[in-house]
Each structure stands twice: as structure tokens, then as C-alpha cells.
Design an enzyme around this catalytic site. Sequence first.
Site, PDB file in Angstrom:
ATOM      1  N   TYR A  55       0.826  -1.218   0.000  1.00 35.89           N
ATOM      2  CA  TYR A  55       0.000   0.000   0.000  1.00 35.89           C
ATOM      3  C   TYR A  55       0.858   1.265   0.000  1.00 35.89           C
ATOM      4  CZ  TYR A  55      -4.094  -2.779  -0.022  1.00 35.89           C
ATOM      5  OH  TYR A  55      -5.048  -3.676  -0.446  1.00 35.89           O
ATOM      6  N   ARG A  58       1.421   1.837  -3.649  1.00 29.47           N
ATOM      7  CA  ARG A  58       0.229   2.332  -4.347  1.00 29.47           C
ATOM      8  C   ARG A  58      -0.103   3.759  -3.928  1.00 29.47           C
ATOM      9  NH1 ARG A  58      -4.376  -1.742  -3.906  1.00 29.47           N
ATOM     10  NH2 ARG A  58      -5.458  -0.250  -5.243  1.00 29.47           N
ATOM     11  N   GLN A  88     -15.408   2.016  -6.010  1.00 38.73           N
ATOM     12  CA  GLN A  88     -14.672   0.888  -5.427  1.00 38.73           C
ATOM     13  C   GLN A  88     -13.198   1.271  -5.285  1.00 38.73           C
ATOM     14  OE1 GLN A  88     -16.088  -3.096  -7.298  1.00 38.73           O
ATOM     15  NE2 GLN A  88     -16.516  -1.492  -8.801  1.00 38.73           N
ATOM     16  N   ASN A  89     -12.843   2.418  -5.827  1.00 35.46           N
ATOM     17  CA  ASN A  89     -11.434   2.825  -5.841  1.00 35.46           C
ATOM     18  C   ASN A  89     -11.028   3.432  -4.504  1.00 35.46           C
ATOM     19  OD1 ASN A  89     -11.541   2.058  -8.512  1.00 35.46           O
ATOM     20  ND2 ASN A  89     -11.854   4.141  -9.272  1.00 35.46           N
ATOM     21  N   HIS A 106     -14.686   0.625  -0.712  1.00 34.96           N
ATOM     22  CA  HIS A 106     -13.536  -0.201  -0.317  1.00 34.96           C
ATOM     23  C   HIS A 106     -12.459   0.597   0.395  1.00 34.96           C
ATOM     24  CE1 HIS A 106     -14.922  -3.095  -3.722  1.00 34.96           C
ATOM     25  NE2 HIS A 106     -15.598  -3.272  -2.602  1.00 34.96           N
ATOM     26  N   GLY A 171     -15.779   1.533 -15.665  1.00 34.10           N
ATOM     27  CA  GLY A 171     -14.439   1.070 -15.304  1.00 34.10           C
ATOM     28  C   GLY A 171     -14.400  -0.009 -14.249  1.00 34.10           C
ATOM     29  N   THR A 172     -15.403  -0.900 -14.269  1.00 35.67           N
ATOM     30  CA  THR A 172     -15.369  -2.000 -13.308  1.00 35.67           C
ATOM     31  C   THR A 172     -15.765  -3.291 -13.999  1.00 35.67           C
ATOM     32  OG1 THR A 172     -16.276  -2.932 -11.254  1.00 35.67           O
ATOM     33  CG2 THR A 172     -17.709  -1.396 -12.455  1.00 35.67           C
TER      34      THR A 172
HETATM   35  C1  BV8 Z   1     -17.141  -9.497   1.734  1.00 40.83           C
HETATM   36  C2  BV8 Z   1      -9.583  -2.591  -1.736  1.00 40.83           C
HETATM   37  C3  BV8 Z   1     -18.158 -10.648   3.538  1.00 40.83           C
HETATM   38  C4  BV8 Z   1      -8.227  -3.163  -1.774  1.00 40.83           C
HETATM   39  C5  BV8 Z   1     -10.990  -4.231  -2.805  1.00 40.83           C
HETATM   40  C6  BV8 Z   1     -16.583 -16.226  -4.624  1.00 40.83           C
HETATM   41  C7  BV8 Z   1     -17.569 -15.706  -5.464  1.00 40.83           C
HETATM   42  C8  BV8 Z   1     -18.095 -14.436  -5.264  1.00 40.83           C
HETATM   43  C9  BV8 Z   1     -17.650 -13.642  -4.210  1.00 40.83           C
HETATM   44  C10 BV8 Z   1     -16.663 -14.141  -3.384  1.00 40.83           C
HETATM   45  C11 BV8 Z   1     -16.126 -15.421  -3.588  1.00 40.83           C
HETATM   46  N1  BV8 Z   1     -15.196 -15.620  -2.628  1.00 40.83           N
HETATM   47  C12 BV8 Z   1     -15.122 -14.531  -1.829  1.00 40.83           C
HETATM   48  C13 BV8 Z   1     -16.018 -13.618  -2.275  1.00 40.83           C
HETATM   49  C14 BV8 Z   1     -16.284 -12.285  -1.708  1.00 40.83           C
HETATM   50  C15 BV8 Z   1     -15.203 -11.303  -2.157  1.00 40.83           C
HETATM   51  C16 BV8 Z   1     -15.185 -11.209  -3.659  1.00 40.83           C
HETATM   52  O1  BV8 Z   1     -16.068 -10.632  -4.269  1.00 40.83           O
HETATM   53  N2  BV8 Z   1     -14.144 -11.815  -4.262  1.00 40.83           N
HETATM   54  C17 BV8 Z   1     -14.050 -11.794  -5.716  1.00 40.83           C
HETATM   55  C18 BV8 Z   1     -12.588 -11.598  -6.105  1.00 40.83           C
HETATM   56  C19 BV8 Z   1     -14.579 -13.121  -6.248  1.00 40.83           C
HETATM   57  N3  BV8 Z   1     -15.597 -10.022  -1.608  1.00 40.83           N
HETATM   58  C20 BV8 Z   1     -15.156  -9.651  -0.400  1.00 40.83           C
HETATM   59  O2  BV8 Z   1     -14.359 -10.289   0.270  1.00 40.83           O
HETATM   60  C21 BV8 Z   1     -15.766  -8.371   0.127  1.00 40.83           C
HETATM   61  N4  BV8 Z   1     -16.229  -8.588   1.463  1.00 40.83           N
HETATM   62  O3  BV8 Z   1     -17.704 -10.173   0.914  1.00 40.83           O
HETATM   63  O4  BV8 Z   1     -17.353  -9.583   3.072  1.00 40.83           O
HETATM   64  C22 BV8 Z   1     -18.146 -10.526   5.003  1.00 40.83           C
HETATM   65  C23 BV8 Z   1     -19.351 -10.272   5.658  1.00 40.83           C
HETATM   66  C24 BV8 Z   1     -19.343 -10.196   7.038  1.00 40.83           C
HETATM   67  C25 BV8 Z   1     -18.149 -10.320   7.761  1.00 40.83           C
HETATM   68  C26 BV8 Z   1     -16.939 -10.530   7.075  1.00 40.83           C
HETATM   69  C27 BV8 Z   1     -16.925 -10.636   5.684  1.00 40.83           C
HETATM   70  C28 BV8 Z   1     -14.745  -7.262   0.201  1.00 40.83           C
HETATM   71  C29 BV8 Z   1     -14.294  -6.909  -1.187  1.00 40.83           C
HETATM   72  C30 BV8 Z   1     -13.415  -5.659  -1.134  1.00 40.83           C
HETATM   73  C31 BV8 Z   1     -12.009  -6.039  -1.522  1.00 40.83           C
HETATM   74  N5  BV8 Z   1     -11.203  -4.829  -1.670  1.00 40.83           N
HETATM   75  N6  BV8 Z   1     -10.280  -3.121  -2.884  1.00 40.83           N
HETATM   76  C32 BV8 Z   1      -7.405  -2.461  -2.819  1.00 40.83           C
HETATM   77  O5  BV8 Z   1      -7.941  -1.703  -3.646  1.00 40.83           O
HETATM   78  O6  BV8 Z   1      -6.202  -2.725  -2.769  1.00 40.83           O
HETATM   79  S1  BV8 Z   1     -11.664  -4.855  -4.217  1.00 40.83           S
HETATM   80  C33 BV8 Z   1     -10.780  -4.349  -5.573  1.00 40.83           C
HETATM   81  O7  BV8 Z   1     -11.485  -4.900  -6.688  1.00 40.83           O
HETATM   82  C34 BV8 Z   1     -10.760  -2.858  -5.834  1.00 40.83           C
HETATM   83  O8  BV8 Z   1     -11.529  -2.109  -4.917  1.00 40.83           O
HETATM   84  C35 BV8 Z   1     -11.420  -2.747  -7.178  1.00 40.83           C
HETATM   85  O9  BV8 Z   1     -12.058  -1.559  -7.383  1.00 40.83           O
HETATM   86  C36 BV8 Z   1     -12.356  -3.863  -7.072  1.00 40.83           C
HETATM   87  C37 BV8 Z   1     -13.068  -4.274  -8.277  1.00 40.83           C
HETATM   88  O10 BV8 Z   1     -12.154  -4.293  -9.349  1.00 40.83           O
HETATM   89  P1  BV8 Z   1     -12.484  -3.281 -10.543  1.00 40.83           P
HETATM   90  O11 BV8 Z   1     -12.500  -1.898  -9.986  1.00 40.83           O
HETATM   91  O12 BV8 Z   1     -13.695  -3.745 -11.256  1.00 40.83           O
HETATM   92  O13 BV8 Z   1     -11.182  -3.422 -11.412  1.00 40.83           O
HETATM   93  P2  BV8 Z   1     -10.875  -4.562 -12.473  1.00 40.83           P
HETATM   94  O14 BV8 Z   1      -9.417  -4.497 -12.773  1.00 40.83           O
HETATM   95  O15 BV8 Z   1     -11.483  -5.849 -12.018  1.00 40.83           O
HETATM   96  O16 BV8 Z   1     -11.689  -4.102 -13.774  1.00 40.83           O
HETATM   97  C38 BV8 Z   1     -11.299  -2.913 -14.448  1.00 40.83           C
HETATM   98  C39 BV8 Z   1     -12.376  -2.606 -15.468  1.00 40.83           C
HETATM   99  O17 BV8 Z   1     -12.035  -1.373 -16.087  1.00 40.83           O
HETATM  100  C40 BV8 Z   1     -12.444  -3.649 -16.578  1.00 40.83           C
HETATM  101  O18 BV8 Z   1     -13.815  -3.913 -16.883  1.00 40.83           O
HETATM  102  C41 BV8 Z   1     -11.753  -2.964 -17.755  1.00 40.83           C
HETATM  103  O19 BV8 Z   1     -12.281  -3.366 -19.007  1.00 40.83           O
HETATM  104  C42 BV8 Z   1     -12.084  -1.524 -17.491  1.00 40.83           C
HETATM  105  N7  BV8 Z   1     -11.120  -0.562 -18.026  1.00 40.83           N
HETATM  106  C43 BV8 Z   1      -9.791  -0.718 -18.241  1.00 40.83           C
HETATM  107  N8  BV8 Z   1      -9.289   0.444 -18.747  1.00 40.83           N
HETATM  108  C44 BV8 Z   1     -10.314   1.329 -18.815  1.00 40.83           C
HETATM  109  C45 BV8 Z   1     -11.485   0.695 -18.360  1.00 40.83           C
HETATM  110  N9  BV8 Z   1     -12.679   1.301 -18.313  1.00 40.83           N
HETATM  111  C46 BV8 Z   1     -12.732   2.587 -18.745  1.00 40.83           C
HETATM  112  N10 BV8 Z   1     -11.644   3.271 -19.193  1.00 40.83           N
HETATM  113  C47 BV8 Z   1     -10.432   2.682 -19.235  1.00 40.83           C
HETATM  114  N11 BV8 Z   1      -9.370   3.365 -19.685  1.00 40.83           N
END
Ligand code: BV8
Length: 228
Positions: A55, A58, A88-89, A106, A171-172
Site C-alpha cells: 500500500y 500504491r 470501489q477505488n 472499499h 471502469g469495473t
Molecule cells: C465481503 C480494496 C463478507 C483493496 C478491494 C466467490 C464468489 C463471489 C464472491 C466471493 C467469492 N469468494 C469470496 C467472495 C467475496 C469477495 C469477492 O467478491 N471476491 C471476488 C474476487 C470473487 N468479496 C469480499 O471479500 C468483500 N467482502 O464479501 O465480506 C463478510 C461479511 C461479514 C463479515 C466478514 C466478511 C470485500 C471486497 C473488497 C475487496 N477490496 N479493494 C485495494 O484496492 O487494494 S476490491 C478491488 O477490486 C478494488 O476495490 C477494485 O475496485 C475492485 C473491483 O475491481 P475493478 O474496480 O472492477 O477493477 P478490475 O481491474 O477488475 O476491472 C477494471 C475494469 O475497467 C475492466 O472492466 C476494464 O475493461 C475496465 N477498463 C480498463 N481500462 C479502462 C477501463 N474502463 C474505462 N476506461 C479505461 N481506460
Amino acid sequence: MKNKSVVILSGAGISAESGLGTFRDSDGLWEQYDLNEVATIDGWHRNPALVLDFYDQRREQVLRAQPNTAHLALKELERLYDVTIITQNIDDLHERAGSSKIIHLHGEILKGRSVKTDRELYPVKTSIKLGDLAPDGHQLRPHVVWFGEEVPKMVEAENVVRKADILIVVGTSLNVYPAAGLRYAVKNHATCYLVDPNEMNITDQHFYHYQGNACAMIPLLVEELLAK
Ligand code: BV8
């Protein structure tokens, strides 16, 4: 009296053209780091120094980055609409672009908190090292929601989306829950837009897809919405 309410759900893609990496693109962060080591609560317990270093790196990138034309255009939207940004950022580019209402689902990388509570937040402009303590005497950590941690602002965010007349998803990859599920909270009459260069294959909800980068498509969409 402001016109309609517009809610934006933004992800890493809106900050990509400001030079901040996304997570799941081919050159994304999760290609360079193991998400489980640096962005999960378990990773923190296993090796907090590694997480703090991740971090710190970053945070330096965020401080060097500038808001881009997409962030700035969303501020312009406030001229005629009641705009809320749900992001989410963890960067502060929406803030620096001047947006008035921002919900960080987040967390925020420029803030820190005690490992014991998120009730008190402290500005962090440089680094957090092991042994840096919050005023309560416990280790300071980034004010960031890691995988496996609850998302405290989800209810607030859902209530905002429920009142939206317009939803813009930008962007997500919609991979991360519960944030990705917010789109389902919109009312039936809401108009939904998607801004992303990739095909997103959303089949269960109608989105007008402005296919392209945020800096090209968000100013275009904002211009259209301001001309209505
Ligand atoms: C919770 C902070 C419960 C850190 C982040 C299995 C299935 C489903 C869900 C789960 C599973 N196993 C576990 C889970 C739950 C888990 C989850 O969803 N995991 C995923 C990976 C499967 N979620 C959690 O753990 C959450 N908590 O569920 O808690 C609980 C309840 C009670 C008590 C205890 C627990 C917490 C999730 C938060 C994690 N922290 N961020 C950090 O940033 O370092 S998440 C992280 O991913 C970022 O915040 C980020 O924003 C987020 C999502 O990613 P995106 O923003 O979408 O980025 P990505 O790269 O994926 O996509 C980029 C997009 O931009 C693309 O579409 C691309 O095409 C596009 N793009 C690229 N360039 C451009 C563009 N668009 C426009 N212009 C451009 N130029």
C-alpha cells in the site's frame, strides 16, 4: 431544484488513464502481486509488513496521479443533476476532480486507522510501517476494505442506488461482491449506462454500452445528459 439523481458506480478503469493500474486487466495489479498475500485480511495477519509495503507503493502512485477528463466530466454533471459517486477505488481522484458526494465502498488509501476500530481515521500522506501506532496504541493500518472484510457502506450505497433515475457503471469488471450487486438495486424505470472498452456481456439488465475508454466516453455521455 436539481433535476434527476445520477449515481455513478466506478472502478479501477476510471483511474487507468491517470496512470493507476487496474486489477484484472492483462497488465493489472493481480498479475504482479498475489491478491491473497496483499489484499486480504488473512494476508495481513500472515505478513503485515508485505501488505504495508504494497500500500505504500500504491499510495505513492496515487499522490503522483492527477484526475483525468472522466473524473472532471462527472463533476460537470452536478450542474444539472443530483450526482452521487459510489466508487470501489481507494484513490482520491474523484475528490480532487471536485465531486461533492462520494462513497468509498472499499476505503481510502490516504487514510489510516487502528487495527482495532474504523471509527477514527487519520490522514496518511507517506507510509505506514510496522510499529506505527494509532492514538489508541494499536498498529496503524490502511483504511482499506480487504477481501474477507465486511463492506460497511453497502447499506448506504444501496439506498442511494435505489433512488437513482440514472445509473452509470464505469471502469469495473463487476467481479467483486457485494459492490458488483449494486446494479440490481436500481428501480425499473432507471436508465443504465455502461462505460467500458471491453464487451461486458451483461444479459440480465439493459445497459446502453458506451464502449471505449472513460476519457473518451464519459465526457461524451455527460455532454448528452447535460443537453437533455
Ligand atoms: C465481503 C480494496 C463478507 C483493496 C478491494 C466467490 C464468489 C463471489 C464472491 C466471493 C467469492 N469468494 C469470496 C467472495 C467475496 C469477495 C469477492 O467478491 N471476491 C471476488 C474476487 C470473487 N468479496 C469480499 O471479500 C468483500 N467482502 O464479501 O465480506 C463478510 C461479511 C461479514 C463479515 C466478514 C466478511 C470485500 C471486497 C473488497 C475487496 N477490496 N479493494 C485495494 O484496492 O487494494 S476490491 C478491488 O477490486 C478494488 O476495490 C477494485 O475496485 C475492485 C473491483 O475491481 P475493478 O474496480 O472492477 O477493477 P478490475 O481491474 O477488475 O476491472 C477494471 C475494469 O475497467 C475492466 O472492466 C476494464 O475493461 C475496465 N477498463 C480498463 N481500462 C479502462 C477501463 N474502463 C474505462 N476506461 C479505461 N481506460
